[in-house]
Structure formats: C-alpha cells, structure tokens
Design a protein around this motif. Structure first.
Motif, PDB file in Angstrom:
ATOM      1  N   ASP A   1       0.929  -1.079  -0.163  1.00  0.00           N
ATOM      2  CA  ASP A   1       0.030   0.037   0.231  1.00  0.00           C
ATOM      3  C   ASP A   1       0.944   1.477  -0.024  1.00  0.00           C
ATOM      4  O   ASP A   1       0.358   2.376  -0.321  1.00  0.00           O
ATOM      5  N   ALA A   2       2.140   1.065   0.405  1.00  0.00           N
ATOM      6  CA  ALA A   2       2.978   2.335   0.616  1.00  0.00           C
ATOM      7  C   ALA A   2       4.310   1.972   0.552  1.00  0.00           C
ATOM      8  O   ALA A   2       4.855   0.808   0.920  1.00  0.00           O
ATOM      9  N   ILE A   3       5.024   2.717  -0.508  1.00  0.00           N
ATOM     10  CA  ILE A   3       6.439   2.437  -0.639  1.00  0.00           C
ATOM     11  C   ILE A   3       7.561   3.451  -0.174  1.00  0.00           C
ATOM     12  O   ILE A   3       7.277   4.763  -0.652  1.00  0.00           O
ATOM     13  N   LEU A   4       8.324   3.456   0.720  1.00  0.00           N
ATOM     14  CA  LEU A   4       9.351   4.489   1.220  1.00  0.00           C
ATOM     15  C   LEU A   4      10.380   4.344   0.349  1.00  0.00           C
ATOM     16  O   LEU A   4      11.146   3.339   0.405  1.00  0.00           O
ATOM     17  N   ILE A   5      11.136   5.471  -0.158  1.00  0.00           N
ATOM     18  CA  ILE A   5      12.099   5.461  -0.902  1.00  0.00           C
ATOM     19  C   ILE A   5      13.081   6.139   0.200  1.00  0.00           C
ATOM     20  O   ILE A   5      13.616   7.180   0.274  1.00  0.00           O
ATOM     21  N   ASN A   6      13.705   5.108   1.007  1.00  0.00           N
ATOM     22  CA  ASN A   6      14.861   5.553   2.209  1.00  0.00           C
ATOM     23  C   ASN A   6      16.036   5.897   1.706  1.00  0.00           C
ATOM     24  O   ASN A   6      16.292   5.451   0.486  1.00  0.00           O
ATOM     25  N   LYS A   7      16.850   6.852   2.476  1.00  0.00           N
ATOM     26  CA  LYS A   7      18.321   7.118   2.291  1.00  0.00           C
ATOM     27  C   LYS A   7      18.299   8.095   0.923  1.00  0.00           C
ATOM     28  O   LYS A   7      19.106   8.365   0.125  1.00  0.00           O
ATOM     29  N   ILE A   8      17.143   8.902   0.952  1.00  0.00           N
ATOM     30  CA  ILE A   8      17.101   9.952  -0.160  1.00  0.00           C
ATOM     31  C   ILE A   8      18.131  10.958   0.033  1.00  0.00           C
ATOM     32  O   ILE A   8      18.629  11.520  -1.007  1.00  0.00           O
TER      33      ILE A   8
ATOM     34  N   LEU B   1       3.687   6.785  -2.708  1.00  0.00           N
ATOM     35  CA  LEU B   1       5.336   6.656  -2.649  1.00  0.00           C
ATOM     36  C   LEU B   1       5.822   7.949  -1.701  1.00  0.00           C
ATOM     37  O   LEU B   1       5.481   9.277  -1.745  1.00  0.00           O
ATOM     38  N   ILE B   2       6.431   7.405  -0.663  1.00  0.00           N
ATOM     39  CA  ILE B   2       7.133   8.442   0.182  1.00  0.00           C
ATOM     40  C   ILE B   2       8.555   8.524   0.323  1.00  0.00           C
ATOM     41  O   ILE B   2       9.252   7.639   0.622  1.00  0.00           O
ATOM     42  N   GLU B   3       9.190   9.699   0.051  1.00  0.00           N
ATOM     43  CA  GLU B   3      10.776  10.080   0.101  1.00  0.00           C
ATOM     44  C   GLU B   3      10.920   9.952   1.517  1.00  0.00           C
ATOM     45  O   GLU B   3      10.537  10.996   2.258  1.00  0.00           O
ATOM     46  N   LEU B   4      12.032   9.503   1.972  1.00  0.00           N
ATOM     47  CA  LEU B   4      12.446   9.492   3.396  1.00  0.00           C
ATOM     48  C   LEU B   4      13.951   9.352   3.602  1.00  0.00           C
ATOM     49  O   LEU B   4      14.825   8.760   2.812  1.00  0.00           O
ATOM     50  N   SER B   5      14.420  10.076   4.555  1.00  0.00           N
ATOM     51  CA  SER B   5      15.682  10.017   5.076  1.00  0.00           C
ATOM     52  C   SER B   5      15.756   9.599   6.472  1.00  0.00           C
ATOM     53  O   SER B   5      15.322  10.610   7.317  1.00  0.00           O
ATOM     54  N   CYS B   6      15.941   8.537   6.901  1.00  0.00           N
ATOM     55  CA  CYS B   6      15.926   8.271   8.494  1.00  0.00           C
ATOM     56  C   CYS B   6      17.227   8.794   8.935  1.00  0.00           C
ATOM     57  O   CYS B   6      17.277   9.035  10.216  1.00  0.00           O
ATOM     58  N   LYS B   7      18.355   9.165   8.060  1.00  0.00           N
ATOM     59  CA  LYS B   7      19.346   9.922   8.673  1.00  0.00           C
ATOM     60  C   LYS B   7      19.144  11.420   9.184  1.00  0.00           C
ATOM     61  O   LYS B   7      19.329  11.943  10.308  1.00  0.00           O
ATOM     62  N   ASP B   8      18.420  12.235   8.134  1.00  0.00           N
ATOM     63  CA  ASP B   8      18.109  13.539   8.755  1.00  0.00           C
ATOM     64  C   ASP B   8      16.694  13.744   8.938  1.00  0.00           C
ATOM     65  O   ASP B   8      16.277  14.919   9.298  1.00  0.00           O
ATOM     66  N   GLY B   9      15.946  12.829   8.733  1.00  0.00           N
ATOM     67  CA  GLY B   9      14.210  13.100   9.223  1.00  0.00           C
ATOM     68  C   GLY B   9      13.524  13.553   8.201  1.00  0.00           C
ATOM     69  O   GLY B   9      12.214  13.616   8.215  1.00  0.00           O
ATOM     70  N   TYR B  10      14.128  13.527   6.852  1.00  0.00           N
ATOM     71  CA  TYR B  10      13.469  14.276   5.674  1.00  0.00           C
ATOM     72  C   TYR B  10      12.190  13.218   5.312  1.00  0.00           C
ATOM     73  O   TYR B  10      12.618  12.034   5.291  1.00  0.00           O
ATOM     74  N   GLY B  11      10.960  13.489   5.409  1.00  0.00           N
ATOM     75  CA  GLY B  11       9.966  12.686   4.901  1.00  0.00           C
ATOM     76  C   GLY B  11       9.404  11.977   6.031  1.00  0.00           C
ATOM     77  O   GLY B  11       8.180  11.168   6.069  1.00  0.00           O
ATOM     78  N   SER B  12       9.825  12.100   7.372  1.00  0.00           N
ATOM     79  CA  SER B  12       9.413  11.271   8.376  1.00  0.00           C
ATOM     80  C   SER B  12       7.848  11.784   8.709  1.00  0.00           C
ATOM     81  O   SER B  12       7.038  10.839   9.067  1.00  0.00           O
ATOM     82  N   ASP B  13       7.720  12.935   8.595  1.00  0.00           N
ATOM     83  CA  ASP B  13       6.289  13.579   8.903  1.00  0.00           C
ATOM     84  C   ASP B  13       5.232  13.025   7.900  1.00  0.00           C
ATOM     85  O   ASP B  13       4.180  12.588   8.600  1.00  0.00           O
ATOM     86  N   GLU B  14       5.708  12.959   6.517  1.00  0.00           N
ATOM     87  CA  GLU B  14       4.900  12.152   5.594  1.00  0.00           C
ATOM     88  C   GLU B  14       4.524  10.925   5.911  1.00  0.00           C
ATOM     89  O   GLU B  14       3.334  10.453   5.815  1.00  0.00           O
ATOM     90  N   MET B  15       5.338  10.337   6.364  1.00  0.00           N
ATOM     91  CA  MET B  15       5.427   8.684   6.623  1.00  0.00           C
ATOM     92  C   MET B  15       4.335   8.530   7.964  1.00  0.00           C
ATOM     93  O   MET B  15       3.508   7.749   7.904  1.00  0.00           O
ATOM     94  N   CYS B  16       4.584   9.280   8.974  1.00  0.00           N
ATOM     95  CA  CYS B  16       4.023   9.258  10.232  1.00  0.00           C
ATOM     96  C   CYS B  16       2.465   9.603   9.830  1.00  0.00           C
ATOM     97  O   CYS B  16       1.489   9.225  10.514  1.00  0.00           O
TER      98      CYS B  16
END
Lengths: 222, 123
Positions: free
Chosen positions: A158-165, A191-206
């Motif tokens: 249902d959702a795809i995270l593109i991590n380490k963006i 489709l959600i762009e995400l960086s667990c390192k700097d937090g980018y996209g974290s709000d959208e995922m949550c």
C-alpha cells in the motif's frame, strides 16, 4: 487409485491470517507489515515512526529476524512493547508466528502494530500475516532496478518508502524512472521519500500511518 | 527458499489424504502452480525428496501443471494474459486490472497404490 485433492497449499497460513485480521479489527488496531531487503532501514524507519507518533498512537512492534534480539532491544529502549520472533533460518514470517506474538500484547491498549518482516524481497510477499496494511522500503543505495527484479512485492504493498534519499547526489539512482516503473506496477501505492538519517519525509510517513490507523478504526465502527 | 514451508504443507496434506484412502503408498502428486507465483519447481522437488523420506509419500513423482495468468482490464474490460510482471492492457495500456488467474498453488490430485492386504477381502 487416483484421489482428487483440490486443496490449497497456502490454506493453513491463510486461515490463521484471517483469524489474526479479525482479532485486530475487533480491537480497532492497524497492523502494518513492513518489508524490505536487509539493510534498507527497516529498524531505523520504525524508530522514526515511534518518534513521530508518540502521544498520538499507541504503538507496539513485532520484530522478525532469523537470529538475535538486537532490533527488539532497540525498540524496548524507547519504552515501546516489542516482541522478538526468531525464525531460526526461515526466510519469512508466517501467520502462525504472528498469532503467538499477538497473544503477548495488550491489544486493548494499542492503535498500531508494526511488523518488521525478515529482510528479503521474495518470500515475505507470498505469506499473508493477517496485516491490515503493507509497507515496503526501497533504499536509494539498492538501485532503481529493484521493481524489475522483485515485481510481486512492489505490486502487493500500500505504501513504498524511498529511504536514504539523502544519498541521492552520491548514487546513480534514477528517481524519475523508479517512480514511473512503480506507478505502472502499482498505481494506487503511496510513494514517500524518506531519510531516516536527517528526518526528511518522516512527517509524511507518520501522517500515512495515522491516516491508515484511523481508517481502520472507521472500518471497525461501520 | 520459501519452498521449504510449502513442501512441508504439501507433505502434510498428501499424508492425510493417503491415510484416509487406506494407507497405501503415494506414487504421484499433481500440483497446480499459477505462472505468476514465485515458487520454483526444482526447489520444491529438492525439499520433497529430503522431507518425504520414511513417509508414505517417499519416492512419489511430482507433476507440475502450470496455470496461465489471466487479467481483466478495469479500464476497457479486455481480457488478456500478462506475460511478465510489467503488464498493461494490450488494448488501452491501462495498468489497473483485476488478476483472475495465475497466483494459485494447490494439490490437484494424488495417485495412491492399493494398500497391502486389500485383495484378501472375501477370502
């Protein structure tokens, strides 16, 4: 002597999965099956989800690994209930493993359960766990060709995270091509762009997790 | 590698069916596999040889029947056969479709020898 059998080989797993899903819906809980290859950032993503939904959702985590308790200790250190499943060599979780994990959780106190499946893009896609939503991570470092190689999993989520963006400037990952291929395989997936390192996209995922969880509760009321 | 779990289920079902039929040995098992599943025949055969040792199904032949994939386009209503994972409707190019066949995995039938002592009836 020929015996007509006509029995679905996945039937045992499927019937346990249905029971799991019924149990979750009774309690109005959303359960997300998180799948990705090893090292894509599953645990880091769950850590971001915990941080971003604290005070908003009551969360628990089921950790699936071939061996070790490393991941569940990380989650428990954040004061979140975590159940560790060690598959002892098996490359995926099954509905029965999840059923016994659910026995150990206080379901009345939860809104969301995240399952961290075993790191693998093939087998987990074939086994229904009784989850109410499926999420996968494709990380930039893995390359944009993964949907061509593992189409089933990309089609089933249902959702795809593109991590380490954040690594985009350093990799040959073609984001436009990736988006186009995923779109053709699974037009309805978020489709959600995400960086667990700097937090980018974290709000959208949550936000996605919160919307999915509240949709579950709405299903319960209807 | 997930064929291990699959083969375990196949063996359980086959043993139960053979026992119900009187306890003879199993000569052949016919499996139907949809062409869009990721189950590999040779991998199922490998696990089956090892796991069936000492059971009524030891030495049984495995026959694999492939089931063609069938899709129905939600856009224009055309029926078509997806040839690989990246299918779009050949008529209108829509990627929204309903998969009607191709993800199955079931045991069609088994061939069981007459249980020993069967022909002594009526003596």
């Amino acid at each position: 002597m020929k015996i007509e059998v006509k029995k679905n080989i996945m039937a045992t797993n499927a019937s346990v999965a249905i029971k799991n899903r019924e149990l979750l819906l009774e309690h109005g809980i959303c359960m997300v099956n998180l799948m990705a290859s090893p090292g894509a950032g599953k645990t880091s993503t769950i850590v971001k989800a915990i941080e971003g939904t604290r005070g908003l959702l009551n969360l628990a985590v089921i950790e699936g690994d071939i061996a070790s308790e490393i991941d569940s200790l990380t989650i428990e250190s954040m004061d979140i209930p975590a159940i560790q499943i060690n598959t002892g060599g098996s490359c995926h979780l099954t509905a029965a493993m999840i059923a016994s994990a659910l026995d150990h959780l206080d379901l009345d106190a939860l809104d969301l359960i995240i399952i961290e499946n075993v790191g693998n893009l093939v087998c987990p896609a074939e086994f229904d766990l009784g989850e109410t939503a499926r999420m996968m991570i494709a990380s930039v470092a893995e390359g944009h060709d993964k949907p061509y190689k593992y189409p089933l999993i990309f089609r089933e989520v249902d959702a795809i995270l593109i991590n380490k963006i954040d690594l985009l400037p350093h990799c040959d990952f073609d984001l436009a091509q990736f988006r186009q291929v995923v779109q053709s395989l699974n037009p309805s997936a978020s489709l959600i762009e995400l960086s667990c390192k700097d937090g980018y996209g974290s709000d959208e995922m949550c936000d996605w997790l919160r919307e999915t969880a509240s949709r579950n509760r709405a299903d319960l009321r209807s | 590698m997930h064929e291990y779990a699959i083969t375990e289920s196949i063996l359980e079902i086959v043993q139960a069916e053979a026992a119900r039929a009187g306890g003879g040995s199993v000569d052949e098992i016919t499996l139907v596999v949809g062409e869009l599943t990721t189950f590999v025949d040779s991998s199922i055969e490998f696990y089956f040889t090892e796991m069936s040792r000492g059971t009524a199904a030891e030495g049984a032949r495995l026959r694999f029947q492939k089931l063609e994939a069938k899709a129905h386009c939600s856009g224009c209503g055309a029926d078509f056969r997806p040839h690989n994972a990246f299918f779009t409707c050949p008529q209108c190019r829509s990627a929204v479709f309903e998969l009607r066949q191709g993800q199955e995995l079931f045991i069609e039938s088994i061939e069981v020898s007459e249980p020993e002592g069967q022909d002594t009836r009526g003596d």
